[in-house]
Design a protein around this motif. Structure first.
Motif, PDB file in Angstrom:
ATOM      1  N   LEU A 293       0.833  -1.197   0.000  1.00  0.00           N
ATOM      2  CA  LEU A 293       0.000   0.000   0.000  1.00  0.00           C
ATOM      3  C   LEU A 293       0.872   1.254   0.000  1.00  0.00           C
ATOM      4  CD1 LEU A 293      -2.890  -0.789   2.515  1.00  0.00           C
ATOM      5  CD2 LEU A 293      -2.996  -0.748   0.032  1.00  0.00           C
ATOM      6  N   SER A 294       0.466   2.236  -0.788  1.00  0.00           N
ATOM      7  CA  SER A 294       1.186   3.498  -0.863  1.00  0.00           C
ATOM      8  C   SER A 294       0.649   4.462   0.192  1.00  0.00           C
ATOM      9  CB  SER A 294       1.021   4.113  -2.267  1.00  0.00           C
ATOM     10  OG  SER A 294       1.399   5.473  -2.268  1.00  0.00           O
ATOM     11  N   GLN A 295       1.505   4.886   1.092  1.00  0.00           N
ATOM     12  CA  GLN A 295       1.091   5.845   2.115  1.00  0.00           C
ATOM     13  C   GLN A 295       0.669   7.156   1.480  1.00  0.00           C
ATOM     14  OE1 GLN A 295       0.736   4.935   5.238  1.00  0.00           O
ATOM     15  NE2 GLN A 295      -0.070   6.933   5.826  1.00  0.00           N
ATOM     16  N   SER A 296       1.336   7.514   0.395  1.00  0.00           N
ATOM     17  CA  SER A 296       0.990   8.744  -0.317  1.00  0.00           C
ATOM     18  C   SER A 296      -0.427   8.687  -0.876  1.00  0.00           C
ATOM     19  CB  SER A 296       1.988   8.990  -1.453  1.00  0.00           C
ATOM     20  OG  SER A 296       1.596  10.097  -2.244  1.00  0.00           O
ATOM     21  N   THR A 297      -0.791   7.563  -1.490  1.00  0.00           N
ATOM     22  CA  THR A 297      -2.144   7.402  -2.025  1.00  0.00           C
ATOM     23  C   THR A 297      -3.173   7.463  -0.915  1.00  0.00           C
ATOM     24  OG1 THR A 297      -1.339   6.050  -3.877  1.00  0.00           O
ATOM     25  CG2 THR A 297      -3.672   5.856  -3.318  1.00  0.00           C
ATOM     26  N   LEU A 298      -2.909   6.777   0.190  1.00  0.00           N
ATOM     27  CA  LEU A 298      -3.824   6.799   1.333  1.00  0.00           C
ATOM     28  C   LEU A 298      -4.038   8.226   1.841  1.00  0.00           C
ATOM     29  CD1 LEU A 298      -2.542   3.729   3.396  1.00  0.00           C
ATOM     30  CD2 LEU A 298      -4.830   3.978   2.452  1.00  0.00           C
ATOM     31  N   GLU A 299      -2.949   8.952   2.013  1.00  0.00           N
ATOM     32  CA  GLU A 299      -3.031  10.292   2.585  1.00  0.00           C
ATOM     33  C   GLU A 299      -3.733  11.263   1.655  1.00  0.00           C
ATOM     34  OE1 GLU A 299       0.977  11.283   3.519  1.00  0.00           O
ATOM     35  OE2 GLU A 299       1.063   9.984   5.306  1.00  0.00           O
ATOM     36  N   GLN A 300      -3.453  11.162   0.349  1.00  0.00           N
ATOM     37  CA  GLN A 300      -4.055  12.102  -0.595  1.00  0.00           C
ATOM     38  C   GLN A 300      -5.565  11.913  -0.687  1.00  0.00           C
ATOM     39  OE1 GLN A 300      -1.953  11.923  -4.362  1.00  0.00           O
ATOM     40  NE2 GLN A 300       0.025  12.116  -3.352  1.00  0.00           N
ATOM     41  N   VAL A 301      -6.014  10.668  -0.776  1.00  0.00           N
ATOM     42  CA  VAL A 301      -7.452  10.413  -0.854  1.00  0.00           C
ATOM     43  C   VAL A 301      -8.127  10.799   0.457  1.00  0.00           C
ATOM     44  CG1 VAL A 301      -9.241   8.667  -1.172  1.00  0.00           C
ATOM     45  CG2 VAL A 301      -7.164   8.586  -2.567  1.00  0.00           C
ATOM     46  N   LEU A 302      -7.497  10.464   1.568  1.00  0.00           N
ATOM     47  CA  LEU A 302      -8.055  10.773   2.883  1.00  0.00           C
ATOM     48  C   LEU A 302      -8.203  12.284   3.060  1.00  0.00           C
ATOM     49  CD1 LEU A 302      -8.968   9.633   5.612  1.00  0.00           C
ATOM     50  CD2 LEU A 302      -6.581   9.741   6.364  1.00  0.00           C
ATOM     51  N   GLU A 303      -7.200  13.029   2.667  1.00  0.00           N
ATOM     52  CA  GLU A 303      -7.247  14.482   2.814  1.00  0.00           C
ATOM     53  C   GLU A 303      -8.358  15.092   1.964  1.00  0.00           C
ATOM     54  OE1 GLU A 303      -4.355  18.392   2.101  1.00  0.00           O
ATOM     55  OE2 GLU A 303      -3.508  16.373   2.056  1.00  0.00           O
ATOM     56  N   ARG A 304      -8.497  14.622   0.738  1.00  0.00           N
ATOM     57  CA  ARG A 304      -9.532  15.168  -0.146  1.00  0.00           C
ATOM     58  C   ARG A 304     -10.934  14.885   0.413  1.00  0.00           C
ATOM     59  NH1 ARG A 304      -8.112  13.676  -6.324  1.00  0.00           N
ATOM     60  NH2 ARG A 304      -9.993  14.963  -6.644  1.00  0.00           N
ATOM     61  N   LEU A 305     -11.130  13.676   0.932  1.00  0.00           N
ATOM     62  CA  LEU A 305     -12.446  13.329   1.469  1.00  0.00           C
ATOM     63  C   LEU A 305     -12.748  14.066   2.770  1.00  0.00           C
ATOM     64  CD1 LEU A 305     -12.871   9.518   0.774  1.00  0.00           C
ATOM     65  CD2 LEU A 305     -14.324  11.368  -0.035  1.00  0.00           C
ATOM     66  N   GLN A 306     -11.746  14.278   3.582  1.00  0.00           N
ATOM     67  CA  GLN A 306     -11.961  15.008   4.835  1.00  0.00           C
ATOM     68  C   GLN A 306     -12.440  16.424   4.561  1.00  0.00           C
ATOM     69  OE1 GLN A 306      -8.062  14.370   6.562  1.00  0.00           O
ATOM     70  NE2 GLN A 306      -8.872  12.925   8.077  1.00  0.00           N
ATOM     71  N   VAL A 307     -11.869  17.059   3.556  1.00  0.00           N
ATOM     72  CA  VAL A 307     -12.285  18.408   3.182  1.00  0.00           C
ATOM     73  C   VAL A 307     -13.744  18.410   2.720  1.00  0.00           C
ATOM     74  CG1 VAL A 307     -11.947  20.275   1.515  1.00  0.00           C
ATOM     75  CG2 VAL A 307      -9.966  19.193   2.592  1.00  0.00           C
ATOM     76  N   GLU A 308     -14.110  17.422   1.899  1.00  0.00           N
ATOM     77  CA  GLU A 308     -15.476  17.360   1.397  1.00  0.00           C
ATOM     78  C   GLU A 308     -16.479  17.045   2.508  1.00  0.00           C
ATOM     79  OE1 GLU A 308     -15.813  14.855  -2.046  1.00  0.00           O
ATOM     80  OE2 GLU A 308     -14.047  15.732  -3.006  1.00  0.00           O
ATOM     81  N   LEU A 309     -16.090  16.197   3.442  1.00  0.00           N
ATOM     82  CA  LEU A 309     -16.993  15.820   4.527  1.00  0.00           C
ATOM     83  C   LEU A 309     -17.215  16.961   5.517  1.00  0.00           C
ATOM     84  CD1 LEU A 309     -15.743  12.178   5.159  1.00  0.00           C
ATOM     85  CD2 LEU A 309     -18.079  12.822   4.524  1.00  0.00           C
ATOM     86  N   GLU A 310     -16.236  17.847   5.650  1.00  0.00           N
ATOM     87  CA  GLU A 310     -16.372  18.980   6.558  1.00  0.00           C
ATOM     88  C   GLU A 310     -17.538  19.886   6.154  1.00  0.00           C
ATOM     89  OE1 GLU A 310     -12.637  20.957   6.667  1.00  0.00           O
ATOM     90  OE2 GLU A 310     -11.674  19.427   7.923  1.00  0.00           O
ATOM     91  N   ALA A 311     -17.850  19.888   4.854  1.00  0.00           N
ATOM     92  CA  ALA A 311     -18.950  20.720   4.367  1.00  0.00           C
ATOM     93  C   ALA A 311     -20.313  20.050   4.524  1.00  0.00           C
ATOM     94  CB  ALA A 311     -18.717  21.076   2.900  1.00  0.00           C
ATOM     95  N   MET A 312     -20.323  18.799   4.949  1.00  0.00           N
ATOM     96  CA  MET A 312     -21.567  18.052   5.086  1.00  0.00           C
ATOM     97  C   MET A 312     -22.161  18.220   6.486  1.00  0.00           C
ATOM     98  SD  MET A 312     -22.183  16.518   2.172  1.00  0.00           S
ATOM     99  CE  MET A 312     -21.638  18.109   1.542  1.00  0.00           C
ATOM    100  N   PRO A 313     -23.473  18.189   6.596  1.00  0.00           N
ATOM    101  CA  PRO A 313     -24.106  18.253   7.932  1.00  0.00           C
ATOM    102  C   PRO A 313     -23.817  16.982   8.726  1.00  0.00           C
ATOM    103  CG  PRO A 313     -25.741  17.761   6.247  1.00  0.00           C
ATOM    104  CD  PRO A 313     -24.480  18.099   5.515  1.00  0.00           C
ATOM    105  N   SER A 314     -24.033  17.049  10.018  1.00  0.00           N
ATOM    106  CA  SER A 314     -23.710  15.916  10.889  1.00  0.00           C
ATOM    107  C   SER A 314     -24.546  14.680  10.571  1.00  0.00           C
ATOM    108  CB  SER A 314     -23.908  16.308  12.358  1.00  0.00           C
ATOM    109  OG  SER A 314     -25.259  16.708  12.580  1.00  0.00           O
TER     110      SER A 314
END
Length: 267
Positions: A156-177
């Motif tokens: 597993l690529s740590q870089s791939t994990l981190e990049q996808v995780l970061e992008r999704l975290q940003v998108e989820l922050e805009a979502m309601p609880s």
């Protein structure tokens, strides 16, 4: 958790004994076959939950065995290929035959245990068909001399994990609880997660590890419903054939009713 025995296929009795011990470590029943013909009979009789097969065997090898299962409609379980050759041609042949995972012989037995645990508990029943197609294309495009160690490409690529995780975290922050409480939003989330993983994947190894990325990133997000997403993975190929699933991956996460294809319908 998948139910049923694990079928071990190898022409070397000592290898079978070692692998049987690894399977029993998790409390699963083991079925043993010493050749492809015997293995096919066991699949018909016992419908194993998982298959771990040697590639090189006298007569029909592991690729012939699994390819026959696939053509006859009997392949309804993950198949892990074992091989002594750390070779790109093994990846090409294994993907083409319908294999889902690869382990190079001679390594730690923990690697085998980890892959057994993943496939028996992870939710995916096999490598998704579209991901397999992409992985095979990438493997075919590789120049053999440039691939010195196939096993390293399957890490597993740590870089791939981190990049996808970061992008999704940003998108989820805009979502309601309350986002994700509805099943349809979880399916849309899975579509978006899948799209981002495919975008960030680099080569055949990342694509073969697609199921691992899906599960690890879902767990890392630590959403209230992350642990409940695994039943959706069993039907991943069905979702991926639905235009709405594909469209949900093309843009940042939204609440379900904000998608245009939901309010306007598909044309």
């Amino acid at each position: 958790m998948r139910k049923g025995p694990i079928l071990l296929v190898d022409d070397e009795p000592v290898v079978l004994q070692v692998h049987a011990a690894a399977v029993k470590h998790f409390g699963f029943e083991t079925i043993i076959a010493e050749n492809a013909e015997e293995a096919i009979g066991h699949v018909r009789a016992y419908r194993p939950a998982m298959i771990i097969s040697d590639v090189q065997m006298p007569g029909n090898g592991g690729f012939d065995f699994v390819g026959s299962l696939d053509r006859s409609g009997l392949k309804a379980m993950p198949v892990v290929f074992l091989t002594g050759y750390n070779d790109i041609d093994i990846i090409r042949g294994g993907l083409k035959a319908g294999g889902d995972d690869f382990i190079i012989k001679g390594g730690s037995i923990e690697r085998l245990r980890n892959r057994i645990a993943f496939w028996m508990a992870g939710g995916f029943t096999e490598l998704p068909s579209e991901v397999r197609r992409r992985a095979l294309l990438e493997a075919n495009a590789e120049i053999g001399d440039e691939i010195q160690n196939v096993e390293q490409h399957l890490e597993l690529s740590q870089s791939t994990l981190e990049q996808v995780l970061e992008r999704l975290q940003v998108e989820l922050e805009a979502m309601p609880s309350i986002y994700g409480k509805r099943l349809v939003e979880r399916i849309c989330f899975l579509g978006r997660l899948s799209k981002l993983i495919l975008e960030e994947s680099r080569g055949f190894g990342d694509l073969i590890r697609f199921p691992d990325y899906v599960i690890k990133i879902s767990q890392a997000l630590d959403l209230p419903w992350s642990k409940d997403i695994w039943p959706l993975l069993k039907r991943f190929d069905d979702w991926s054939c639905d235009t709405r699933f594909v469209l949900s991956g093309m843009e940042p996460l939204k609440q379900f009713f904000d998608y245009e294809w939901y309010t306007e319908g598909l044309e």
